[in-house]
Design a protein around this motif. Structure first.
Motif, PDB file in Angstrom:
ATOM      1  N   LYS A  54      10.832 -18.964 -13.885  1.00  0.00           N
ATOM      2  CA  LYS A  54       9.689 -19.759 -13.406  1.00  0.00           C
ATOM      3  C   LYS A  54       9.878 -21.230 -13.757  1.00  0.00           C
ATOM      4  N   GLN A  98       1.622 -14.201 -18.477  1.00  0.00           N
ATOM      5  CA  GLN A  98       2.685 -13.230 -18.240  1.00  0.00           C
ATOM      6  C   GLN A  98       2.263 -11.837 -18.709  1.00  0.00           C
ATOM      7  N   ASP A 121      -1.266 -15.951  -9.571  1.00  0.00           N
ATOM      8  CA  ASP A 121      -0.745 -14.582  -9.478  1.00  0.00           C
ATOM      9  C   ASP A 121      -1.502 -13.772  -8.425  1.00  0.00           C
ATOM     10  N   THR A 267       9.654 -13.377  -5.622  1.00  0.00           N
ATOM     11  CA  THR A 267       8.407 -13.431  -6.389  1.00  0.00           C
ATOM     12  C   THR A 267       8.215 -14.825  -6.982  1.00  0.00           C
TER      13      THR A 267
HETATM   14  N1  GUN Z   1       5.086  -9.375 -15.062  1.00  0.00           N
HETATM   15  C1  GUN Z   1       5.888  -8.822 -14.114  1.00  0.00           C
HETATM   16  N2  GUN Z   1       5.635  -9.391 -12.904  1.00  0.00           N
HETATM   17  C2  GUN Z   1       4.655 -10.295 -13.099  1.00  0.00           C
HETATM   18  C3  GUN Z   1       3.980 -11.194 -12.226  1.00  0.00           C
HETATM   19  O1  GUN Z   1       4.218 -11.281 -11.018  1.00  0.00           O
HETATM   20  N3  GUN Z   1       3.031 -11.979 -12.819  1.00  0.00           N
HETATM   21  C4  GUN Z   1       2.744 -11.897 -14.155  1.00  0.00           C
HETATM   22  N4  GUN Z   1       1.780 -12.693 -14.623  1.00  0.00           N
HETATM   23  N5  GUN Z   1       3.345 -11.071 -14.974  1.00  0.00           N
HETATM   24  C5  GUN Z   1       4.306 -10.281 -14.447  1.00  0.00           C
END
Ligand code: GUN
Length: 284
Positions: A54, A98, A121, A267
């Motif tokens: 990220k 997360q 998200d 993603t």
């Molecule tokens: N953990 C695994 N995938 C994700 C996601 O897309 N967002 C968040 N916040 N945590 C995750």
């Protein structure tokens, strides 16, 4: 027939560069760059990899990234107070906590506290509800990324039979809402589903998100189907693999995503789109 590969590496790079161009135009017009706050509790290795990706993509997209790394024993009250502070902070457009969170923290409570307009998200019940009611605002990143991949096949999704394997809040359920919005006929399969094999055999589109290596057998795939593999599993030998038996499935499918190099990259690229969208929505 050997399937064409839906290359997440190429498509995600295109998306991030599109976001970059829009951010640059914003900044050139005198507005500030979008800002994303990422909160990570503890040192789960998979979460650290996600958060690292990220940060890297924020840099590529021109998005300001505010990274808060907290110890695993941070109290729920302290985490809620931090989210509340970011909710109030006008300079922050997106808030991402997360997952998974440590067991002593109620994840639903944390997600519900995030201001829905900053919920990049797309996990807040408000945003899931909007998606269900055909009026999406911020859409969960993985399912939105999957829709971007499906668009790239050029195949009209309306009327197709889509089978989703896995009913998680992050993937299966919002994926069903996305596919329904695109007017597919959607079946969601889960651990109580009877005769999964036959459901997959009938599918024009298969989305697998269960987190079990090679759970969907390659010979279940209908000739000419589109196969989207959301699973990222680490094998004993250290290699990554998906939820679909790729080597067999690719001989039957028309399109397939690889693991790694497929949905995972989408993603994070979609998170950049959502952060830009959140920034623009808030300014409106
Ligand atoms: N953990 C695994 N995938 C994700 C996601 O897309 N967002 C968040 N916040 N945590 C995750």
């Amino acid at each position: 027939m050997t399937a064409q590969i839906l290359d997440g590496k190429i498509i995600s790079a295109e998306i991030v560069s599109d976001v970059r161009a829009k951010v640059d135009a914003r900044v050139a017009s005198g507005l500030r760059a979008p800002a994303l706050a990422v909160i990570l509790l503890g040192s789960d290795p998979a979460s650290q990899v996600y958060v690292g990706n990220k940060k890297r993509q924020c840099a590529n997209a021109g998005i300001r990234s505010i990274d808060i790394d907290l110890p695993a024993d941070t109290s729920e009250a302290d985490l809620l107070a931090l989210v509340a502070r970011f909710n109030q902070d006008d300079e922050i457009d997106g808030i991402l906590v997360q997952l998974p969170l440590p067991k002593h923290i109620n994840a639903e409570k944390v997600i519900e506290l995030i201001d829905p307009v900053k919920d990049v998200d797309g996990f807040h019940p408000y945003n899931i509800g909007r998606l269900a009611l055909k009026m999406p605002l911020l859409r969960p990143c993985t399912p939105r990324g999957v829709m971007t991949l499906l668009e790239r096949t050029g195949i009209d999704i309306a009327g197709k039979d889509a089978v989703i394997v896995g009913a998680s809040n992050i993937v299966g359920r919002p994926q069903a809402l996305e596919l329904l919005l695109a007017r597919a006929t959607v079946t969601i399969c889960h651990s109580k589903t009877r005769d999964l094999e036959n459901k997959v055999r009938g599918a024009d589109i298969v989305v697998a998100g269960v987190g079990i290596p090679h759970f969907v057998k390659g010979d279940w795939i209908k000739a000419g189907a589109i196969v989207i593999d959301v699973g990222i599993n680490r094998l004993q030998n250290g290699k990554l693999c998906g939820d679909v038996e790729f080597d067999v499935a690719k001989e039957k499918a028309a399109w397939i995503t690889p693991v790694p190099g497929g949905v995972g990259l989408m993603t994070v690229a979609t998170l950049m789109q959502n952060t830009f969208d959140a920034c623009v929505n808030r300014a409106d």
